[in-house]
Design a protein around this motif. Sequence first.
Motif, PDB file in Angstrom:
ATOM      1  N   GLY A 133      11.237   1.521  -8.993  1.00  0.00           N
ATOM      2  CA  GLY A 133      10.896   1.192  -7.616  1.00  0.00           C
ATOM      3  C   GLY A 133      11.377   2.248  -6.635  1.00  0.00           C
ATOM      4  N   LEU A 134      12.576   2.798  -6.886  1.00  0.00           N
ATOM      5  CA  LEU A 134      13.076   3.867  -6.016  1.00  0.00           C
ATOM      6  C   LEU A 134      12.172   5.091  -6.064  1.00  0.00           C
ATOM      7  N   LEU A 135      11.685   5.393  -7.271  1.00  0.00           N
ATOM      8  CA  LEU A 135      10.780   6.531  -7.403  1.00  0.00           C
ATOM      9  C   LEU A 135       9.420   6.231  -6.789  1.00  0.00           C
ATOM     10  N   GLY A 136       8.950   4.999  -6.934  1.00  0.00           N
ATOM     11  CA  GLY A 136       7.651   4.645  -6.380  1.00  0.00           C
ATOM     12  C   GLY A 136       7.633   4.604  -4.866  1.00  0.00           C
ATOM     13  N   LEU A 137       8.762   4.269  -4.253  1.00  0.00           N
ATOM     14  CA  LEU A 137       8.825   4.225  -2.794  1.00  0.00           C
ATOM     15  C   LEU A 137       8.624   5.593  -2.158  1.00  0.00           C
ATOM     16  N   GLN A 138       8.908   6.665  -2.916  1.00  0.00           N
ATOM     17  CA  GLN A 138       8.728   8.002  -2.357  1.00  0.00           C
ATOM     18  C   GLN A 138       7.262   8.373  -2.207  1.00  0.00           C
ATOM     19  N   SER A 139       6.365   7.663  -2.890  1.00  0.00           N
ATOM     20  CA  SER A 139       4.942   7.984  -2.817  1.00  0.00           C
ATOM     21  C   SER A 139       4.234   7.286  -1.662  1.00  0.00           C
ATOM     22  N   ILE A 140       4.926   6.409  -0.931  1.00  0.00           N
ATOM     23  CA  ILE A 140       4.313   5.685   0.188  1.00  0.00           C
ATOM     24  C   ILE A 140       4.466   6.520   1.452  1.00  0.00           C
ATOM     25  N   PRO A 141       3.365   6.915   2.100  1.00  0.00           N
ATOM     26  CA  PRO A 141       3.495   7.701   3.349  1.00  0.00           C
ATOM     27  C   PRO A 141       4.175   6.886   4.438  1.00  0.00           C
ATOM     28  N   GLY A 142       5.057   7.537   5.163  1.00  0.00           N
ATOM     29  CA  GLY A 142       5.772   6.853   6.236  1.00  0.00           C
ATOM     30  C   GLY A 142       4.864   6.412   7.363  1.00  0.00           C
ATOM     31  N   THR A 143       3.708   7.092   7.523  1.00  0.00           N
ATOM     32  CA  THR A 143       2.773   6.722   8.584  1.00  0.00           C
ATOM     33  C   THR A 143       2.240   5.314   8.383  1.00  0.00           C
ATOM     34  N   LEU A 144       2.032   4.916   7.125  1.00  0.00           N
ATOM     35  CA  LEU A 144       1.506   3.583   6.855  1.00  0.00           C
ATOM     36  C   LEU A 144       2.514   2.490   7.185  1.00  0.00           C
ATOM     37  N   MET A 145       3.799   2.857   7.250  1.00  0.00           N
ATOM     38  CA  MET A 145       4.837   1.867   7.495  1.00  0.00           C
ATOM     39  C   MET A 145       5.173   1.716   8.971  1.00  0.00           C
ATOM     40  N   LEU A 146       4.534   2.497   9.829  1.00  0.00           N
ATOM     41  CA  LEU A 146       4.875   2.452  11.247  1.00  0.00           C
ATOM     42  C   LEU A 146       4.580   1.081  11.855  1.00  0.00           C
ATOM     43  N   LEU A 147       3.382   0.598  11.675  1.00  0.00           N
ATOM     44  CA  LEU A 147       3.008  -0.694  12.265  1.00  0.00           C
ATOM     45  C   LEU A 147       3.788  -1.855  11.660  1.00  0.00           C
ATOM     46  N   PRO A 148       3.938  -1.969  10.314  1.00  0.00           N
ATOM     47  CA  PRO A 148       4.758  -3.073   9.774  1.00  0.00           C
ATOM     48  C   PRO A 148       6.197  -3.068  10.268  1.00  0.00           C
ATOM     49  N   VAL A 149       6.806  -1.887  10.338  1.00  0.00           N
ATOM     50  CA  VAL A 149       8.192  -1.811  10.802  1.00  0.00           C
ATOM     51  C   VAL A 149       8.292  -2.209  12.269  1.00  0.00           C
ATOM     52  N   PHE A 150       7.338  -1.769  13.076  1.00  0.00           N
ATOM     53  CA  PHE A 150       7.363  -2.110  14.496  1.00  0.00           C
ATOM     54  C   PHE A 150       7.178  -3.612  14.705  1.00  0.00           C
TER      55      PHE A 150
END
Length: 308
Positions: A133-150
């Motif tokens: 899971g730690l390795l897989g999290l590196q493949s997720i672009p941070g741009t896609l997480m902007l709206l969920p985090v906000f």
Amino acid sequence: MSAVRQAQLRSETVAGKPGRVQNRQAEVTRLMPRPLLIIVIAVLSALVLIPVLYIFFASINSDISVAQGDFFPTELSWQNYAKIWTSVGLANGLLNSLAVAGSTAIVSALLSVATAYVLVRFAFRGRLTILRGLLGLQSIPGTLMLLPVFVLFSSAASYLGVTIIGTQWGLFLTYLTFALPFSTWVMVTYLRGLPRELEEAARIDGAGSLGVLLRIIVPLSWPGIVVSAIFAFLLGWNDVLFASVMTRPESQTVAVALQIFGSATEGGAVPYYGQMMASALVCAAPVVILYLIFQRYLVGGLTAGGVK
């Protein structure tokens, strides 16, 4: 002599043979002839130094000369370095960036070394799943997480009565979310190369798991800790996307301040090139200083997991 000290002496004796270092250096020098090696180094140095020199010359040059394409300054002026503290708002941005990026680096490094120690030295159910899971999290672009985090942080103000958006510690939590998986994976790779004999000797002397971590693992893991801390620091220092959404004018970082200053001067007849270049050099100085101070730790930490 304690068992820990005996184990350290054995490891230093095995690892401290000068012949191995000389052989590796000879193998590197045999990769290409010396004249070709000098040419390659000169070309690579020029590719790095020429843009830096252009930025420096533009920072002490007039805006009109920079707009005309002059590489060397026609007149030397250090006024741009004095103006940026009022026009760009650089002081407030630097303090916010140092606070957020520095705290992210320290907390991420401390948590990652403890987490990696558990993942490497203890066997339990779900261990491999966590590592994957730690390795897989590196493949997720941070741009896609902007709206969920906000949305998640803005909802906390409604359900918990805690204001996160627009605060420094809210931005710190955001950066820690992305820095911790990478830092943990770096420490996992590094701790796999440490000899288990030192830990076994410490346990023979009566040390528990926490004592082994603090007295054995942490002192031997400084190169890996420095690498993970610097990468976490760079994540918070260079980010513009999350900082522009998660901050207010009083809590904005230096990257956001530079972006706002550059956008505000684009509509003018001649943009403030000199102030923008001076601001870029001032903002790059803390990162360069970090690399110069921790250079030897960076080389050891980055190569520890690749050479066995």
